[in-house]
Design a protein around this motif. Structure first.
Motif, PDB file in Angstrom:
ATOM      1  N   GLY A 374       0.783  -1.228   0.000  1.00  0.00           N
ATOM      2  CA  GLY A 374       0.000   0.000   0.000  1.00  0.00           C
ATOM      3  C   GLY A 374       0.817   1.281   0.000  1.00  0.00           C
ATOM      4  N   GLN A 375       2.123   1.189   0.031  1.00  0.00           N
ATOM      5  CA  GLN A 375       2.969   2.390   0.027  1.00  0.00           C
ATOM      6  C   GLN A 375       3.584   2.591  -1.352  1.00  0.00           C
ATOM      7  OE1 GLN A 375       5.580   3.068   3.429  1.00  0.00           O
ATOM      8  NE2 GLN A 375       4.683   1.299   4.477  1.00  0.00           N
ATOM      9  N   GLU A 376       3.428   3.802  -1.869  1.00  0.00           N
ATOM     10  CA  GLU A 376       3.979   4.127  -3.175  1.00  0.00           C
ATOM     11  C   GLU A 376       5.506   4.214  -3.099  1.00  0.00           C
ATOM     12  OE1 GLU A 376       2.346   4.454  -6.048  1.00  0.00           O
ATOM     13  OE2 GLU A 376       0.462   3.930  -5.035  1.00  0.00           O
ATOM     14  N   CYS A 377       6.174   3.495  -3.953  1.00  0.00           N
ATOM     15  CA  CYS A 377       7.639   3.468  -3.916  1.00  0.00           C
ATOM     16  C   CYS A 377       8.242   4.816  -4.275  1.00  0.00           C
ATOM     17  CB  CYS A 377       8.168   2.382  -4.854  1.00  0.00           C
ATOM     18  SG  CYS A 377       7.817   0.717  -4.261  1.00  0.00           S
ATOM     19  N   LYS A 378       7.540   5.628  -5.022  1.00  0.00           N
ATOM     20  CA  LYS A 378       8.064   6.942  -5.380  1.00  0.00           C
ATOM     21  C   LYS A 378       8.226   7.828  -4.152  1.00  0.00           C
ATOM     22  CE  LYS A 378       3.513   8.907  -6.484  1.00  0.00           C
ATOM     23  NZ  LYS A 378       2.677   9.506  -7.561  1.00  0.00           N
ATOM     24  N   ASN A 379       7.571   7.434  -3.034  1.00  0.00           N
ATOM     25  CA  ASN A 379       7.686   8.189  -1.789  1.00  0.00           C
ATOM     26  C   ASN A 379       8.600   7.506  -0.777  1.00  0.00           C
ATOM     27  OD1 ASN A 379       5.763  10.091  -2.750  1.00  0.00           O
ATOM     28  ND2 ASN A 379       4.086   8.760  -2.092  1.00  0.00           N
ATOM     29  N   MET A 380       9.315   6.464  -1.207  1.00  0.00           N
ATOM     30  CA  MET A 380      10.144   5.685  -0.290  1.00  0.00           C
ATOM     31  C   MET A 380      11.608   5.726  -0.708  1.00  0.00           C
ATOM     32  SD  MET A 380       7.701   2.305   0.094  1.00  0.00           S
ATOM     33  CE  MET A 380       8.653   1.591   1.456  1.00  0.00           C
ATOM     34  N   LEU A 381      12.482   5.731   0.272  1.00  0.00           N
ATOM     35  CA  LEU A 381      13.905   5.590   0.012  1.00  0.00           C
ATOM     36  C   LEU A 381      14.267   4.109  -0.003  1.00  0.00           C
ATOM     37  CD1 LEU A 381      15.307   8.415   2.335  1.00  0.00           C
ATOM     38  CD2 LEU A 381      14.890   8.520  -0.131  1.00  0.00           C
ATOM     39  N   LEU A 382      15.390   3.785  -0.621  1.00  0.00           N
ATOM     40  CA  LEU A 382      15.791   2.394  -0.734  1.00  0.00           C
ATOM     41  C   LEU A 382      15.897   1.696   0.623  1.00  0.00           C
ATOM     42  CD1 LEU A 382      16.649   0.004  -2.487  1.00  0.00           C
ATOM     43  CD2 LEU A 382      18.985   0.895  -2.446  1.00  0.00           C
ATOM     44  N   PRO A 383      16.503   2.299   1.661  1.00  0.00           N
ATOM     45  CA  PRO A 383      16.567   1.606   2.955  1.00  0.00           C
ATOM     46  C   PRO A 383      15.199   1.238   3.513  1.00  0.00           C
ATOM     47  CG  PRO A 383      18.124   3.427   2.925  1.00  0.00           C
ATOM     48  CD  PRO A 383      17.281   3.559   1.689  1.00  0.00           C
ATOM     49  N   GLU A 384      14.191   2.050   3.245  1.00  0.00           N
ATOM     50  CA  GLU A 384      12.841   1.745   3.724  1.00  0.00           C
ATOM     51  C   GLU A 384      12.280   0.512   3.026  1.00  0.00           C
ATOM     52  OE1 GLU A 384      10.991   6.076   4.806  1.00  0.00           O
ATOM     53  OE2 GLU A 384      11.367   5.699   2.695  1.00  0.00           O
ATOM     54  N   ILE A 385      12.536   0.392   1.736  1.00  0.00           N
ATOM     55  CA  ILE A 385      12.075  -0.786   0.994  1.00  0.00           C
ATOM     56  C   ILE A 385      12.807  -2.031   1.466  1.00  0.00           C
ATOM     57  CG2 ILE A 385      11.940  -1.852  -1.297  1.00  0.00           C
ATOM     58  CD1 ILE A 385      11.565   0.913  -2.473  1.00  0.00           C
ATOM     59  N   LEU A 386      14.111  -1.919   1.644  1.00  0.00           N
ATOM     60  CA  LEU A 386      14.893  -3.066   2.101  1.00  0.00           C
ATOM     61  C   LEU A 386      14.435  -3.532   3.470  1.00  0.00           C
ATOM     62  CD1 LEU A 386      18.462  -1.908   1.005  1.00  0.00           C
ATOM     63  CD2 LEU A 386      16.971  -3.544  -0.159  1.00  0.00           C
ATOM     64  N   GLU A 387      14.144  -2.586   4.345  1.00  0.00           N
ATOM     65  CA  GLU A 387      13.679  -2.937   5.688  1.00  0.00           C
ATOM     66  C   GLU A 387      12.364  -3.702   5.631  1.00  0.00           C
ATOM     67  OE1 GLU A 387      13.900  -3.272   9.746  1.00  0.00           O
ATOM     68  OE2 GLU A 387      15.409  -2.390   8.421  1.00  0.00           O
ATOM     69  N   MET A 388      11.510  -3.345   4.695  1.00  0.00           N
ATOM     70  CA  MET A 388      10.210  -3.993   4.581  1.00  0.00           C
ATOM     71  C   MET A 388      10.335  -5.420   4.062  1.00  0.00           C
ATOM     72  SD  MET A 388       6.835  -2.612   2.535  1.00  0.00           S
ATOM     73  CE  MET A 388       6.734  -1.164   3.580  1.00  0.00           C
ATOM     74  N   ILE A 389      11.160  -5.633   3.025  1.00  0.00           N
ATOM     75  CA  ILE A 389      11.207  -6.963   2.409  1.00  0.00           C
ATOM     76  C   ILE A 389      12.176  -7.908   3.119  1.00  0.00           C
ATOM     77  CG2 ILE A 389      10.526  -6.080   0.153  1.00  0.00           C
ATOM     78  CD1 ILE A 389      13.430  -6.305  -0.730  1.00  0.00           C
ATOM     79  N   ASP A 390      12.913  -7.402   4.102  1.00  0.00           N
ATOM     80  CA  ASP A 390      13.774  -8.265   4.917  1.00  0.00           C
ATOM     81  C   ASP A 390      13.358  -8.235   6.379  1.00  0.00           C
ATOM     82  OD1 ASP A 390      15.467  -9.490   3.126  1.00  0.00           O
ATOM     83  OD2 ASP A 390      16.926  -7.866   3.131  1.00  0.00           O
ATOM     84  N   SER A 391      12.097  -7.912   6.653  1.00  0.00           N
ATOM     85  CA  SER A 391      11.661  -7.649   8.023  1.00  0.00           C
ATOM     86  C   SER A 391      11.592  -8.911   8.877  1.00  0.00           C
ATOM     87  CB  SER A 391      10.316  -6.931   8.021  1.00  0.00           C
ATOM     88  OG  SER A 391       9.370  -7.672   7.256  1.00  0.00           O
ATOM     89  N   ARG A 392      10.813  -9.922   8.451  1.00  0.00           N
ATOM     90  CA  ARG A 392      10.677 -11.143   9.253  1.00  0.00           C
ATOM     91  C   ARG A 392      10.029 -12.240   8.410  1.00  0.00           C
ATOM     92  NH1 ARG A 392       5.284 -11.376  10.416  1.00  0.00           N
ATOM     93  NH2 ARG A 392       4.164  -9.378  10.426  1.00  0.00           N
ATOM     94  N   PRO A 393      10.420 -13.485   8.623  1.00  0.00           N
ATOM     95  CA  PRO A 393       9.740 -14.600   7.941  1.00  0.00           C
ATOM     96  C   PRO A 393       8.266 -14.631   8.333  1.00  0.00           C
ATOM     97  CG  PRO A 393      11.795 -15.335   8.942  1.00  0.00           C
ATOM     98  CD  PRO A 393      11.538 -13.953   9.459  1.00  0.00           C
ATOM     99  N   GLY A 394       7.416 -14.966   7.367  1.00  0.00           N
ATOM    100  CA  GLY A 394       5.981 -15.049   7.625  1.00  0.00           C
ATOM    101  C   GLY A 394       5.218 -13.786   7.289  1.00  0.00           C
TER     102      GLY A 394
END
Length: 418
Positions: A374-394
């Motif tokens: 639900g978050q537009e990537c155009k409003n996100m920095l790369l570290p924020e995206i990385l944190e989301m997709i490496d956050s936790r299994p499940g």
């Protein structure tokens, strides 16, 4: 690119560059040349943190401020990429050939001495610079911002360097300043050998063995640990490993395996269930006989502390921060991210790993990521995206992507493969 698969790019590709280059030519100078430009006892420098790597502003000669990775694994300043708008007037530049890690070709570079390096409140005279004539690392695309080079030993040898990963502030102290020891802090001997800083720790392997290892302290490696199997016949691969592309060296690609250790222990600090990298012997053969080291200690461990690297007094101080007890994750999504236009919030998938959630839902290299949960990537920095997709299994991930002219949605669940 996820930080997990970025991990060895700097660790192996850059860690050995100065030693290999300096074996061919290593100008000597008799005194330290980096200093405070005032009588201040300390200088604070805010930094950016991407892939666990520290980015600081540095100017060379009459250039504007350029983005440099602060890497304790390198001796001389290295320019990896200049953009059309960048101006860098180097003194007395000579062409040299550099041999590096990996399987590939030699790299040509310019070597220049007598330059002036400037940071906020700091100047370096007679500064030595290597400029790669081929951008083999593609750091800017991988870091999501323009990255021009790497700087290291010239900073660490002249100051006491405090890295606060939580506040993202680098503090440089004059060597004669005495820092007060914090209650939770622990000091370790720091062994300086041929411009590299080494520490000793213990790895607890899944086969039950506990081994003491000698590791390079490497702020320029985004992973936890890299272990060189040929350096100790008791070092063993974990029972569950995965083949991995570990990065690119000056000489080409570097491959190896990733698996988990039961623990890594330094003094009173024990970090459990962490991934370690085991590069192929052929890729690291140039490193195997240097200082009897067994590998390196990277910033996915260091960033769980406030770190004080005190080269002048041969001390390393670690103070745990709020991230100390967080679990270690490794590429839970199964894809890598790059930015085709560094400095913009445009993100594309650059690689998809087999037998991963990303592969199973049909993601392909070149797919542009438009939206995550639900978050537009155009409003996100790369570290924020990385944190989301490496956050936790499940964790469930919902993504909107664009492939050529088609927009589509995918859903998958993050999972650990090791």
């Amino acid at each position: 690119m996820t930080r997990a698969s970025f991990l060895m790019l700097l660790c192996l590709a850059i860690l050995l560059l100065p030693e290999i280059a300096l074996a061919q030519l290593q100008p000597k100078f008799g005194q330290d040349t980096v200093y405070f430009t005032s009588n201040r006892k300390q200088i604070k420098i805010p930094f950016k943190l991407v892939h666990n790597l520290i980015i600081i502003p540095v100017a060379i000669n009459d250039s504007k401020e350029l983005n440099f990775i602060l890497d304790s694994g390198v001796r001389n300043t290295l320019i990896t990429r200049l953009f059309y708008s960048d101006s860098l007037n180097l003194n007395d530049a000579d062409k040299v050939t550099i041999h590096g890690l990996g399987s590939g070709h030699e790299i040509e570079a310019l070597y220049s001495s007598g330059n002036i390096m400037r940071m906020n409140g700091i100047q370096g005279d007679n500064h030595q610079v290597y400029v790669l004539l081929e951008d083999v690392f593609n750091l800017s695309h991988r870091m999501g911002m323009p990255v021009h080079g790497i700087i290291g030993y010239d900073i660490f040898k002249n100051f006491i360097v405090k890295i606060n990963y939580s506040s993202k502030v680098l503090t440089l102290y004059r060597p004669d300043v005495e820092l007060k020891k914090k209650k939770k802090a622990e000091e370790f001997p720091l062994h300086i050998e041929a411009t590299k800083a080494y520490v000793y720790g213990n790895v607890h392997q899944q086969n039950g063995d506990t081994l003491e290892v000698k590791l390079v302290v490497d702020t320029g490696a985004s992973h936890t640990l890299s272990l060189y199997l040929p350096t100790n016949n008791k070092l063993a691969l974990p029972p569950k490993v995965m083949d991995a592309y570990l990065g690119r060296g000056l000489g080409g690609d570097i491959h190896g395996k990733i698996g988990r250790l039961d623990a890594f222990v330094m003094g009173k600090y024990a970090l459990s269930d962490l991934p370690a990298s085991y590069p192929d012997e052929e890729a690291i053969k140039l490193a195997l006989n240097i200082a009897n080291r067994n590998g390196n200690l990277g910033s996915d461990i260091l960033n769980r502390f406030t770190v004080v690297l005190d080269y002048p007094h041969n001390k390393l101080t670690l103070i745990p921060n709020s991230k100390f007890k967080k679990p270690f994750n490794y590429n839970l999504a199964g894809f890598e991210i790059s930015t085709p236009l560094p400095g913009t919030n445009i993100y594309v998938i650059s690689n998809v790993v087999d037998n991963t959630p990303a592969k199973l839902v049909g993601l392909k290299p070149g797919d542009q990521i438009l939206n995550i949960n639900g978050q537009e990537c155009k409003n996100m920095l790369l570290p924020e995206i990385l944190e989301m997709i490496d956050s936790r299994p499940g964790r469930r991930i919902r993504m909107k992507l664009k492939r050529e002219h088609q927009v589509f949605d995918v859903n998958f669940v993050l999972q650990s493969r090791i």
